[in-house]
Design an enzyme around this catalytic site. Structure first.
Site, short mmCIF file in Angstrom:
data_model
loop_
_atom_site.label_atom_id
_atom_site.label_comp_id
_atom_site.label_asym_id
_atom_site.label_seq_id
_atom_site.Cartn_x
_atom_site.Cartn_y
_atom_site.Cartn_z
N ARG A 74 0.83 -1.23 0.00
CA ARG A 74 0.00 0.00 0.00
C ARG A 74 0.86 1.27 0.00
NH1 ARG A 74 -2.58 -3.96 -0.50
NH2 ARG A 74 -4.47 -4.57 0.61
N GLU B 13 -5.00 5.25 6.30
CA GLU B 13 -4.62 5.00 4.90
C GLU B 13 -5.18 6.13 4.02
OE1 GLU B 13 -4.94 0.91 3.05
OE2 GLU B 13 -6.43 1.93 1.80
N SER C 142 -10.92 0.88 3.37
CA SER C 142 -10.17 0.75 4.63
C SER C 142 -9.69 2.13 5.07
CB SER C 142 -8.94 -0.14 4.44
OG SER C 142 -9.34 -1.37 3.90
P1 FAD Z 1 -8.37 9.62 -4.99
O1 FAD Z 1 -9.09 9.21 -3.77
O2 FAD Z 1 -8.97 10.68 -5.80
O3 FAD Z 1 -6.88 10.02 -4.60
C1 FAD Z 1 -6.10 9.22 -3.75
C2 FAD Z 1 -4.68 9.81 -3.69
O4 FAD Z 1 -4.05 9.69 -4.96
C3 FAD Z 1 -4.67 11.30 -3.36
O5 FAD Z 1 -3.51 11.58 -2.62
C4 FAD Z 1 -4.59 11.98 -4.73
O6 FAD Z 1 -3.98 13.25 -4.69
C5 FAD Z 1 -3.72 10.98 -5.48
N1 FAD Z 1 -4.02 10.94 -6.91
C6 FAD Z 1 -5.18 10.63 -7.50
N2 FAD Z 1 -5.05 10.66 -8.83
C7 FAD Z 1 -3.78 11.00 -9.09
C8 FAD Z 1 -3.03 11.22 -10.27
N3 FAD Z 1 -3.56 11.09 -11.49
N4 FAD Z 1 -1.73 11.58 -10.15
C9 FAD Z 1 -1.15 11.73 -8.93
N5 FAD Z 1 -1.81 11.54 -7.78
C10 FAD Z 1 -3.11 11.19 -7.86
N6 FAD Z 1 -7.91 0.35 -2.10
C11 FAD Z 1 -7.15 -0.76 -2.26
O7 FAD Z 1 -5.92 -0.65 -2.37
N7 FAD Z 1 -7.71 -2.00 -2.26
C12 FAD Z 1 -9.03 -2.19 -2.16
O8 FAD Z 1 -9.50 -3.33 -2.18
C13 FAD Z 1 -9.86 -1.04 -1.99
N8 FAD Z 1 -11.19 -1.18 -1.81
C14 FAD Z 1 -11.96 -0.08 -1.63
C15 FAD Z 1 -13.34 -0.25 -1.43
C16 FAD Z 1 -14.15 0.85 -1.25
C17 FAD Z 1 -15.63 0.65 -1.03
C18 FAD Z 1 -13.60 2.16 -1.28
C19 FAD Z 1 -14.49 3.36 -1.11
C20 FAD Z 1 -12.24 2.33 -1.43
C21 FAD Z 1 -11.40 1.22 -1.61
N9 FAD Z 1 -10.02 1.34 -1.78
C22 FAD Z 1 -9.24 0.23 -1.97
C23 FAD Z 1 -9.38 2.67 -1.72
C24 FAD Z 1 -9.39 3.41 -3.08
O9 FAD Z 1 -10.42 2.95 -3.90
C25 FAD Z 1 -8.07 3.25 -3.83
O10 FAD Z 1 -7.00 3.74 -3.06
C26 FAD Z 1 -8.09 3.97 -5.18
O11 FAD Z 1 -6.92 3.69 -5.91
C27 FAD Z 1 -8.21 5.50 -5.05
O12 FAD Z 1 -8.42 5.99 -6.34
P2 FAD Z 1 -9.09 7.38 -6.61
O13 FAD Z 1 -9.00 7.62 -8.08
O14 FAD Z 1 -10.43 7.45 -6.02
O15 FAD Z 1 -8.07 8.34 -5.88
P1 NAP Z 2 -10.36 -10.07 4.98
O1 NAP Z 2 -10.39 -11.07 3.87
O2 NAP Z 2 -11.44 -10.09 6.01
O3 NAP Z 2 -8.96 -10.13 5.72
C1 NAP Z 2 -8.69 -9.26 6.83
C2 NAP Z 2 -7.26 -8.82 6.75
O4 NAP Z 2 -6.40 -9.94 6.88
C3 NAP Z 2 -7.00 -8.18 5.44
O5 NAP Z 2 -6.74 -6.84 5.68
C4 NAP Z 2 -5.84 -8.92 4.82
O6 NAP Z 2 -4.72 -8.13 4.55
C5 NAP Z 2 -5.45 -9.95 5.85
N1 NAP Z 2 -5.43 -11.29 5.20
C6 NAP Z 2 -6.46 -12.15 5.06
N2 NAP Z 2 -6.06 -13.29 4.47
C7 NAP Z 2 -4.76 -13.11 4.19
C8 NAP Z 2 -3.76 -13.93 3.58
N3 NAP Z 2 -4.06 -15.16 3.12
N4 NAP Z 2 -2.52 -13.44 3.47
C9 NAP Z 2 -2.21 -12.23 3.91
N5 NAP Z 2 -3.10 -11.40 4.49
C10 NAP Z 2 -4.35 -11.84 4.64
O7 NAP Z 2 -10.31 -8.60 4.33
P2 NAP Z 2 -11.45 -7.71 3.70
O8 NAP Z 2 -11.59 -6.51 4.50
O9 NAP Z 2 -12.65 -8.52 3.36
O10 NAP Z 2 -10.76 -7.26 2.35
C11 NAP Z 2 -10.48 -8.17 1.33
C12 NAP Z 2 -9.36 -7.65 0.48
O11 NAP Z 2 -9.75 -6.42 -0.13
C13 NAP Z 2 -8.09 -7.35 1.26
O12 NAP Z 2 -6.99 -7.71 0.49
C14 NAP Z 2 -8.14 -5.87 1.49
O13 NAP Z 2 -6.86 -5.28 1.56
C15 NAP Z 2 -8.88 -5.38 0.26
N6 NAP Z 2 -9.64 -4.16 0.58
C16 NAP Z 2 -8.94 -3.01 0.69
C17 NAP Z 2 -9.60 -1.84 0.97
C18 NAP Z 2 -8.86 -0.53 1.03
O14 NAP Z 2 -9.50 0.51 1.05
N7 NAP Z 2 -7.55 -0.53 1.06
C19 NAP Z 2 -10.98 -1.84 1.16
C20 NAP Z 2 -11.64 -3.04 1.09
C21 NAP Z 2 -10.97 -4.22 0.79
P3 NAP Z 2 -4.57 -7.26 3.21
O15 NAP Z 2 -5.47 -6.10 3.41
O16 NAP Z 2 -3.14 -6.90 3.26
O17 NAP Z 2 -4.92 -8.07 2.03
#
Ligand code: FAD
Ligand code: NAP
Length: 342
Positions: free
Chosen positions: A160, A338, A241
């Site tokens: 991340r 995050e 998250s």
């Molecule tokens: P924004 O929210 O608009 O921006 C995020 C950051 O990136 C800011 O700092 C912004 O300035 C910068 N940025 C945006 N665009 C650019 C650009 N073109 N150039 C330079 N900087 C830029 N994230 C995960 O990693 N895994 C997931 O599974 C995941 N699940 C999600 C589920 C839900 C329901 C939600 C709401 C969010 C989730 N996220 C997840 C978080 C988010 O969707 C990601 O981080 C996504 O990449 C953000 O993209 P955005 O375009 O909305 O960026």
């Molecule tokens: P989950 O499956 O309930 O798992 C809970 C946490 O345990 C996760 O954060 C995940 O880490 C870790 N985990 C579970 N199984 C794992 C494995 N086999 N090896 C290593 N780590 C493990 O998680 P969830 O909330 O439903 O999300 C599912 C996936 O979507 C995750 O990968 C999560 O990161 C991603 N997600 C991200 C966001 C975001 O905004 N960043 C939002 C929603 C979902 P990791 O998170 O490192 O995978």
């Protein structure tokens, strides 16, 4: 296109209203450069607003890349190279790849946001990180307004995290990302319930002679798992998250494991470090489903802070602080947000 006094509510997913005095949307990198050559005030780069919390009611300027091309740059028997505009919806790219049988992005299905933001936090889900598929990317250097190309290996991708969160933080506008995807890949199902969901779908696929590819089945599985756990931002404001999963020393992880044998602790980069599920930590301090004024902790996934309607950034920050305090006092682990705050 330059607009004035724009509410960012429809451009963000948290449901917190912030006004942008100026809002510039560019269809090409050159358009963005032309605008910034004249514009001297501070600005924030916005993608799909799904990982942003604006902490003030008003910001001076927001800029957004809106280029939505997906181009096939190279192809051979084994792989393809796609050049994708920063303004493409992330999940549209995943669908594009899956429909054509290109492996690599399927586990990242249904993540909100745009392609331009995907390298910023090296989006990841279900055991896959986008960095595994990025070949290079193009960005505008915000200081010189020159276009730079950076190879994936120079992006310092980690969990991340990327160079765009430290050395190049707020210094780059990503305009294009190049993805190298495989034509004959392997599916990744080692994570959580993905395998189970996939197998069930495969059986139905065979019974109904549906001919869906394995990556289409993975995509469907992941969309279904996510829909069952994660709140839809269109219904309940959130940024996914809110906190990162903390990475702690092996010693600290062992101490927690001793007291809580069922603690979900996972290996991570670095032999002497471990990743702890932040959702589990929050659950253990009794805050899953907790409500405070108009904000709360989601009742199905404790890592998600939700806006129950009309919440201010101040209410969200107050809840963030309370969660951090409670987790720190019980486990000695400090959670880190995050979400990107501006
Ligand atoms: P924004 O929210 O608009 O921006 C995020 C950051 O990136 C800011 O700092 C912004 O300035 C910068 N940025 C945006 N665009 C650019 C650009 N073109 N150039 C330079 N900087 C830029 N994230 C995960 O990693 N895994 C997931 O599974 C995941 N699940 C999600 C589920 C839900 C329901 C939600 C709401 C969010 C989730 N996220 C997840 C978080 C988010 O969707 C990601 O981080 C996504 O990449 C953000 O993209 P955005 O375009 O909305 O960026
Ligand atoms: P989950 O499956 O309930 O798992 C809970 C946490 O345990 C996760 O954060 C995940 O880490 C870790 N985990 C579970 N199984 C794992 C494995 N086999 N090896 C290593 N780590 C493990 O998680 P969830 O909330 O439903 O999300 C599912 C996936 O979507 C995750 O990968 C999560 O990161 C991603 N997600 C991200 C966001 C975001 O905004 N960043 C939002 C929603 C979902 P990791 O998170 O490192 O995978």
């Amino acid at each position: 296109m330059l607009s004035h006094n724009v509410s960012l509510l429809p451009y963000t997913t948290f449901g917190v209203n912030t006004m942008a005095q100026d809002f510039f949307q560019a269809s090409t990198a050159q358009e963005m450069i032309n605008f910034l050559t004249e514009y001297k005030d501070p600005y924030i780069v916005l993608g799909g607003g799904s990982n942003i919390l604006f902490v003030c009611e008003k910001v001076k300027c927001v800029v957004q890349m809106c280029n939505t091309n997906i181009m096939l740059k190279e192809e051979n028997d084994e792989q393809v190279l796609l050049e994708v505009g920063a303004g493409v919806e992330w999940d549209d790219l995943v669908l594009f790849a899956v429909d054509r049988g290109y492996y690599g992005l399927e586990n990242l299905s249904a993540i909100p946001g745009k392609v331009g933001a995907s390298p910023v936090q090296n989006i990841g889900a279900y055991g896959v990180e986008v960095s595994a598929c990025i070949s290079s990317l193009e960005y505008i250097d915000r200081e010189s307004l020159q276009i730079h190309v950076i190879e994936a290996k120079e992006c310092d991708f980690s969990y991340r995290n990327s160079v765009f969160k430290h050395k190049l933080k707020d210094k780059a506008i990503i305009t294009k990302v190049l993805f190298r995807l495989r034509k004959n890949g392997e599916i990744q199902v080692a994570y959580g319930t993905v395998h189970q969901e996939y197998l069930e779908r495969r059986i139905i696929n065979m019974e109904k002679s549906c001919n869906k590819s394995d990556i289409q089945l993975i995509r469907e599985s992941i969309i279904s798992i996510r829909a069952s756990k994660l709140p839809d931002p269109k219904v309940l404001g959130n940024v996914g998250s809110y906190f990162k999963n903390p990475i702690v020393s092996l010693k600290q992880a062992n101490a927690i494991q001793k007291l809580f044998p069922l603690a979900p602790i996972f290996p991570c980069a670095g032999e002497d470090m471990r990743k702890i599920s932040a959702a589990w930590l929050i659950e253990q301090v009794g805050m899953k489903g907790y409500r405070m004024a108009r904000v709360g902790v989601h009742n199905k996934q404790a890592l998600v802070i939700v806006n129950n309607g009309g919440a201010s950034a101040g209410e969200i920050l107050a809840l963030e602080n309370l969660i951090i305090l409670n987790v720190q006092s019980k486990f000695g682990v400090r959670l880190e947000a995050e979400v990107n705050k501006y």
